[in-house]
Design a protein around this motif. Structure first.
Motif, PDB file in Angstrom:
ATOM      1  N   PRO A  29      36.855  26.876  -3.841  1.00  0.00           N
ATOM      2  CA  PRO A  29      35.988  26.385  -2.550  1.00  0.00           C
ATOM      3  C   PRO A  29      35.072  27.290  -2.565  1.00  0.00           C
ATOM      4  O   PRO A  29      35.173  28.514  -2.543  1.00  0.00           O
ATOM      5  N   GLN A  30      33.918  26.796  -1.816  1.00  0.00           N
ATOM      6  CA  GLN A  30      32.790  27.606  -1.217  1.00  0.00           C
ATOM      7  C   GLN A  30      32.862  27.243   0.196  1.00  0.00           C
ATOM      8  O   GLN A  30      32.385  26.005   0.686  1.00  0.00           O
ATOM      9  N   VAL A  31      33.171  28.147   1.126  1.00  0.00           N
ATOM     10  CA  VAL A  31      33.206  27.801   2.614  1.00  0.00           C
ATOM     11  C   VAL A  31      31.932  27.865   3.045  1.00  0.00           C
ATOM     12  O   VAL A  31      31.330  29.115   2.986  1.00  0.00           O
ATOM     13  N   VAL A  32      31.505  26.897   3.808  1.00  0.00           N
ATOM     14  CA  VAL A  32      30.042  27.083   4.309  1.00  0.00           C
ATOM     15  C   VAL A  32      29.995  27.235   5.810  1.00  0.00           C
ATOM     16  O   VAL A  32      29.139  28.142   6.190  1.00  0.00           O
ATOM     17  N   GLY A  33      31.142  27.154   6.369  1.00  0.00           N
ATOM     18  CA  GLY A  33      31.101  27.573   7.867  1.00  0.00           C
ATOM     19  C   GLY A  33      32.336  27.124   8.671  1.00  0.00           C
ATOM     20  O   GLY A  33      33.113  26.430   7.830  1.00  0.00           O
ATOM     21  N   SER A  34      32.524  27.374   9.732  1.00  0.00           N
ATOM     22  CA  SER A  34      33.531  26.828  10.502  1.00  0.00           C
ATOM     23  C   SER A  34      33.123  26.093  11.804  1.00  0.00           C
ATOM     24  O   SER A  34      32.363  26.709  12.575  1.00  0.00           O
ATOM     25  N   GLY A  35      33.642  24.898  11.788  1.00  0.00           N
ATOM     26  CA  GLY A  35      33.248  24.081  13.027  1.00  0.00           C
ATOM     27  C   GLY A  35      32.129  22.937  12.516  1.00  0.00           C
ATOM     28  O   GLY A  35      31.565  23.174  11.556  1.00  0.00           O
ATOM     29  N   LEU A  36      32.279  21.893  13.160  1.00  0.00           N
ATOM     30  CA  LEU A  36      31.645  20.618  12.830  1.00  0.00           C
ATOM     31  C   LEU A  36      30.101  20.905  12.744  1.00  0.00           C
ATOM     32  O   LEU A  36      29.415  20.038  12.051  1.00  0.00           O
ATOM     33  N   GLU A  37      29.376  21.713  13.375  1.00  0.00           N
ATOM     34  CA  GLU A  37      28.217  22.153  13.309  1.00  0.00           C
ATOM     35  C   GLU A  37      27.600  22.678  11.945  1.00  0.00           C
ATOM     36  O   GLU A  37      26.333  22.375  11.749  1.00  0.00           O
ATOM     37  N   HIS A  38      28.481  22.870  11.283  1.00  0.00           N
ATOM     38  CA  HIS A  38      28.157  23.399   9.644  1.00  0.00           C
ATOM     39  C   HIS A  38      28.232  21.857   8.785  1.00  0.00           C
ATOM     40  O   HIS A  38      28.038  22.404   7.637  1.00  0.00           O
ATOM     41  N   VAL A  39      28.799  20.845   9.135  1.00  0.00           N
ATOM     42  CA  VAL A  39      28.658  19.811   8.069  1.00  0.00           C
ATOM     43  C   VAL A  39      27.432  19.457   7.830  1.00  0.00           C
ATOM     44  O   VAL A  39      27.264  19.171   6.444  1.00  0.00           O
ATOM     45  N   GLN A  40      26.194  19.494   8.597  1.00  0.00           N
ATOM     46  CA  GLN A  40      24.978  19.090   7.821  1.00  0.00           C
ATOM     47  C   GLN A  40      24.353  20.180   6.936  1.00  0.00           C
ATOM     48  O   GLN A  40      24.079  19.641   6.104  1.00  0.00           O
ATOM     49  N   ALA A  41      24.829  21.471   7.210  1.00  0.00           N
ATOM     50  CA  ALA A  41      24.522  22.302   6.084  1.00  0.00           C
ATOM     51  C   ALA A  41      25.057  22.311   4.798  1.00  0.00           C
ATOM     52  O   ALA A  41      24.519  22.516   3.809  1.00  0.00           O
ATOM     53  N   ALA A  42      26.365  21.708   5.030  1.00  0.00           N
ATOM     54  CA  ALA A  42      27.480  21.409   3.521  1.00  0.00           C
ATOM     55  C   ALA A  42      26.367  20.433   3.072  1.00  0.00           C
ATOM     56  O   ALA A  42      26.463  20.416   1.739  1.00  0.00           O
ATOM     57  N   LEU A  43      26.156  19.165   3.727  1.00  0.00           N
ATOM     58  CA  LEU A  43      25.643  18.199   3.176  1.00  0.00           C
ATOM     59  C   LEU A  43      24.320  18.630   2.665  1.00  0.00           C
ATOM     60  O   LEU A  43      23.608  18.189   1.507  1.00  0.00           O
ATOM     61  N   ASP A  44      23.294  19.358   3.187  1.00  0.00           N
ATOM     62  CA  ASP A  44      22.098  19.958   2.519  1.00  0.00           C
ATOM     63  C   ASP A  44      22.397  20.565   1.176  1.00  0.00           C
ATOM     64  O   ASP A  44      21.707  20.361   0.265  1.00  0.00           O
ATOM     65  N   LEU A  45      23.581  21.455   1.191  1.00  0.00           N
ATOM     66  CA  LEU A  45      23.687  22.158   0.179  1.00  0.00           C
ATOM     67  C   LEU A  45      24.170  21.109  -1.095  1.00  0.00           C
ATOM     68  O   LEU A  45      23.946  21.325  -2.223  1.00  0.00           O
ATOM     69  N   LEU A  46      24.922  20.137  -0.699  1.00  0.00           N
ATOM     70  CA  LEU A  46      25.254  19.040  -1.689  1.00  0.00           C
ATOM     71  C   LEU A  46      24.371  18.367  -2.384  1.00  0.00           C
ATOM     72  O   LEU A  46      24.266  18.190  -3.690  1.00  0.00           O
TER      73      LEU A  46
ATOM     74  N   VAL B 211      33.433  23.551   1.550  1.00  0.00           N
ATOM     75  CA  VAL B 211      34.512  23.423   2.458  1.00  0.00           C
ATOM     76  C   VAL B 211      33.777  23.768   3.707  1.00  0.00           C
ATOM     77  O   VAL B 211      33.175  24.607   4.047  1.00  0.00           O
ATOM     78  N   VAL B 212      34.049  22.971   4.843  1.00  0.00           N
ATOM     79  CA  VAL B 212      33.784  23.266   6.152  1.00  0.00           C
ATOM     80  C   VAL B 212      35.152  23.533   6.978  1.00  0.00           C
ATOM     81  O   VAL B 212      35.863  22.483   7.103  1.00  0.00           O
ATOM     82  N   LEU B 213      35.438  24.769   7.543  1.00  0.00           N
ATOM     83  CA  LEU B 213      36.677  24.964   8.272  1.00  0.00           C
ATOM     84  C   LEU B 213      36.666  24.448   9.797  1.00  0.00           C
ATOM     85  O   LEU B 213      35.409  24.296  10.052  1.00  0.00           O
ATOM     86  N   LEU B 214      37.719  23.942  10.284  1.00  0.00           N
ATOM     87  CA  LEU B 214      37.825  23.275  11.580  1.00  0.00           C
ATOM     88  C   LEU B 214      38.897  24.011  12.382  1.00  0.00           C
ATOM     89  O   LEU B 214      39.819  24.532  11.654  1.00  0.00           O
TER      90      LEU B 214
END
Length: 295
Positions: free
Chosen positions: A265-282, A292-295
């Motif tokens: 896993p590569q943890v992008v951040g914690s919280g829904l606000e990091h979902v967009q950053a994960a999608l951009d990385l993808l 992975v985005v932690l909740l």
């Protein structure tokens, strides 16, 4: 196992299992759960340990030697046999993807030798998962090299993961006598889809391109007697693959190290606000990692 490690499994391993073992997909025999720790497959599992296949390099390929490692998890010491062996082979195109990483391990657990593809920087990773040979998917001779590496060994099926994998997968099946190809990804990249909602010219282009490529692919497959089907990871909810995987095989295999949660896993951040950053990385491209985005 941490939540970060565990979350890489569900959809990826379910899709891989559905592709390999589903009756409408490759229809392979199921993995067994041996009594002894570390045993792999059934009595027909590949023989011998150490390097497998031809000792000379072929194209841009790597061969497994002894046991691979993935982190600190124990890996199978035997990764199959090629070069004239009668051990059945499964080709997994896209071995460093999340689905491909799980497919390699499942095929090995079922007693098949595995040939895979990955970028050169991920060859050791794929070998560590149990592949006998791994080839650079970007090489202009990759299809030819894989066919030569199989060297007449029986091919149980080809699993295509990643954009652009369907066409070479069908070509390999046609040349090796395999009759089944499982497809996890359309030939047209969905990264081209516009971000805004609603109809658009680009959306129409992607749709038409996907339709045309699939019609051509199915025509080539059927003309060679090959059954090429797209796989959905959720199909195991309604067939025998689900209980086999989630009840009979995976818990024990994870517990004793015969199967590992992969890729890392590569943890992008914690919280829904990091979902967009994960999608951009993808969209930029991720290799041998699961975002992975932690909740």
């Amino acid at each position: 196992m941490s939540f970060e490690d565990a979350v890489v499994l569900p959809l990826a391993v379910s899709t891989a299992a559905s592709a390999l073992f589903g009756r409408d997909q490759l229809g392979l025999r199921h993995p067994t759960t041996p009594a002894g720790a570390g045993a792999q497959g059934d009595s027909t599992a590949p023989n011998g340990a150490g390097a497998h296949g031809d000792s000379s390099a072929q194209g841009d390929s790597r061969q497994s030697a002894d046991s691979g490692t993935l982190g600190d998890a124990r890996q199978p010491a035997d990764s199959g046999a090629l070069a004239g062996s009668r051990t059945e082979t499964v080709v997994v195109w896209g071995g460093s993807t999340s689905v491909g990483s799980n497919a390699i391990q499942l095929a090995r657990a079922a007693g098949y030798a595995v040939i895979s593809t990955a970028s050169p920087r991920n060859h050791d990773y794929v070998l560590g998962l149990g592949a006998a040979r791994v080839f650079d998917y970007g090489s202009p001779t990759v299809v030819k090299d894989i066919i030569e590496a199989i060297a007449g060994a029986p091919v149980a099926g080809v699993f295509a993961v990643g954009t652009g994998s369907a066409e070479p997968a069908v070509a390999i099946a046609a040349a090796t006598g395999a009759k089944r190809v499982s497809l996890a990804t359309p030939s047209v990249s969905l990264a081209r889809l516009p971000r805004r909602a609603g109809p658009s010219l680009e959306l129409m282009r992607v749709g038409l391109g996907m339709l045309a490529s699939n019609v051509a692919l199915q025509a080539r497959s059927r003309s060679r007697g090959i059954k090429a089907n797209y796989v959905w990871g959720s199909t195991l909810m309604n067939d025998e693959v689900g209980p086999m995987l989630w009840r009979d095989f995976l818990p024990a295999a994870l517990a004793d190290g015969r199967f590992v949660a992969a890729p890392r896993p590569q943890v992008v951040g914690s919280g829904l606000e990091h979902v967009q950053a994960a999608l951009d990385l993808l969209r930029q491209g991720v290799s041998a990692r699961k975002l992975v985005v932690l909740l």
